[in-house]
Scaffold this motif. Structure first.
Motif: not given
Length: 495
Positions: A449-471
């Protein structure tokens, strides 16, 4: 009088662990996002999320034997156990981040180390558990799982269960020492407490959703009623999440999205036997799962659990399932009947016809006496006394009914996200493993539901901080698992 509608980016419906988790994720990704959480009751985490309402195990696949089903030829599948374990590791990573940042209180306020164990008896089930251990322990996710058929070893692991047990019976056990007990009620109240202190977040208690309608602009016009005053309120939301437990299905039906077609619900009630006597509670510090009786639904696997709810230790045994027509503990006996629509009546009737054994089992469970329930407990605790245990109502679980590939009705015992194709609305349906996989489930909502924003470098980097195994895959990458598990077990004090 025409009420002015308030505009929000996100509306979360239901004050449970799912909504709280999604709210925390979104606020960490974009602190400026405007979020409103609506709860029908007068405080959050009171239905399925509450510590007494089933959501307290910390499901990781270590001890739950129904997550490794055996087919007619004796072949055991471990795929679901791997998926659930990896999902729980994702949850632990996010909690670890929140603890490290001071956004959650000390870990012992919501999670405590509790060994996860399985215990079976009889030659057939011992063989099953031996093979299950062989398959699981060969994978890095379960490499620390121990197995024993020796009475002395099992007595050390679970003394209350082995006390004065007859030695002429075959039995076996497995153990994972770094398991946990989670009080999801305390956790959720802490998360919502933090969200209330952030900007652009509103909590509306004692408010119920009356209608959801899609506007021409593509937003959702949601009509609310203040159950204290009777006042009507309107919200315009860019995105709506229905995380109301058993109440999600009726709300999803109100949305009239195409993806809701065909879904129905099969409600199951539950009860626990509870012991609070310190002299008994202190003799057992683990979660011990057995095999479900013949004819029982998968979520009714019997287990004797150490639980710490609101800081108080207790032992729970059950759950004892029962037949109900309510979708929520604080719901209506008409919930099931009002959920029947022209598009789901055929699948629901088919499930009712094909699961008569289950229905009879649930009705029989409902009429059990206290003596009967304690007799079941004695399979795990041979010396249990009727006077030491009291019956406590648990929460409601609404299992998913959906059309299968042939258009027939099918009863599902997991959880499922139903999302509108345009990503403006999502709902979480189903029950177990539920709360333990909340973070992975809500990441799935973000991806859909937020795939466009999740694809941005900012959200990708933040997700890695929140959940290091993300992706990345914890199932496929043993070195990655070791890194994240070492961190979470240390941060959450689970070793």
């Amino acid at each position: 009088m025409l009420m002015t509608a308030k505009n929000v980016d996100v509306l979360l419906v239901g004050g449970g662990v799912m909504s709280a988790t999604l709210g925390m994720l979104l606020k960490q990704l974009d602190p400026t996002m405007t979020i409103t959480l609506v709860e029908r009751l007068d405080h959050v985490a009171h239905e399925s999320t509450d510590g007494w309402n089933n959501a307290g195990t910390g499901h990781a696949g270590y001890c739950e034997l129904n997550y490794t089903p055996e087919d007619q030829n004796g072949n055991i599948s471990i795929d679901r156990a791997l998926d659930i374990n990896a999902s729980f590791e994702v949850t632990l990573q996010f909690w670890s981040y929140l603890v490290e940042q001071g956004l959650l209180p000390k870990p012992t306020s919501f999670i405590n180390p509790t060994a996860h164990q399985s215990f079976v008896w009889g030659d057939k089930d011992v063989k099953f558990l031996r093979e299950r251990h062989k398959l699981l322990s060969a994978h890095h996710l379960f490499a620390e799982m121990q197995f024993s058929e020796a009475a002395e070893q099992i007595d050390e692991w679970m003394p209350l269960i082995m006390k004065e047990r007859k030695a002429d019976q075959a039995f076996a056990a497995t153990r994972v020492s770094h398991g946990s007990d989670v009080d999801f009620g305390s956790l959720t109240r802490s998360m919502v407490g933090h969200l209330k202190d952030t900007e652009n977040f509103d909590l509306l208690l004692k408010h119920s959703v009356q209608s959801l309608k899609k506007s021409k602009r593509g937003h959702w016009r949601v009509e609310l009623e203040d159950e204290k005053t009777g006042e009507e309120k309107t919200l315009n939301a860019k995105f709506v999440f229905l995380g109301a437990g058993g109440g999600s299905l009726p709300l999803l039906q109100k949305s009239h999205i195409d993806e809701s077609q065909g879904y129905g619900g099969f409600p199951v009630s539950g009860q626990w036997l509870v012991c609070r006597k310190p002299e008994i509670v202190k003799q057992h510090h683990s979660k011990v799962y057995g095999k479900a009786p013949s004819g029982a639904p998968p979520m009714s696997v019997p287990h004797l659990d150490t639980r710490i709810i609101n800081g108080e230790p207790a032992l729970l045994f059950g759950p004892f399932a029962g037949f109900t027509t309510k979708f929520l503990k604080e719901g209506s006996v008409f919930d099931l009947f009002s959920s029947v629509k022209r598009y789901n009546v055929a699948p629901m009737m088919a499930v009712g016809r094909d699961n008569m054994d289950l229905t009879r089992y649930l009705i029989a469970e409902s009429f059990q006496s206290h003596k009967d329930r304690v007799a079941s407990l004695r399979n795990f605790f041979p010396q249990a006394s009727e006077t030491d245990w009291a019956l406590q109502d648990a929460g409601m679980r609404v299992q998913i009914i959906k059309k299968d590939a042939k258009g027939h009705g099918k009863l599902e015992f997991g959880t499922e996200i139903v999302a509108a194709k345009d990503g403006t609305l999502a709902a979480l349906l189903g029950a177990s493993p539920g709360a333990s996989t909340a973070v992975q489930a809500m990441i799935n909502v973000l991806e859909r539901c937020f795939k466009d924003r999740l694809a941005t470098p900012e959200w990708q980097a933040r997700m890695k901080e929140l959940v290091p195994s993300y992706g990345q895959s914890l199932i496929n990458d043993g070195a990655l698992l070791k890194r994240v598990r070492d961190r979470t077990l240390s941060t959450l004090q689970l070793r």
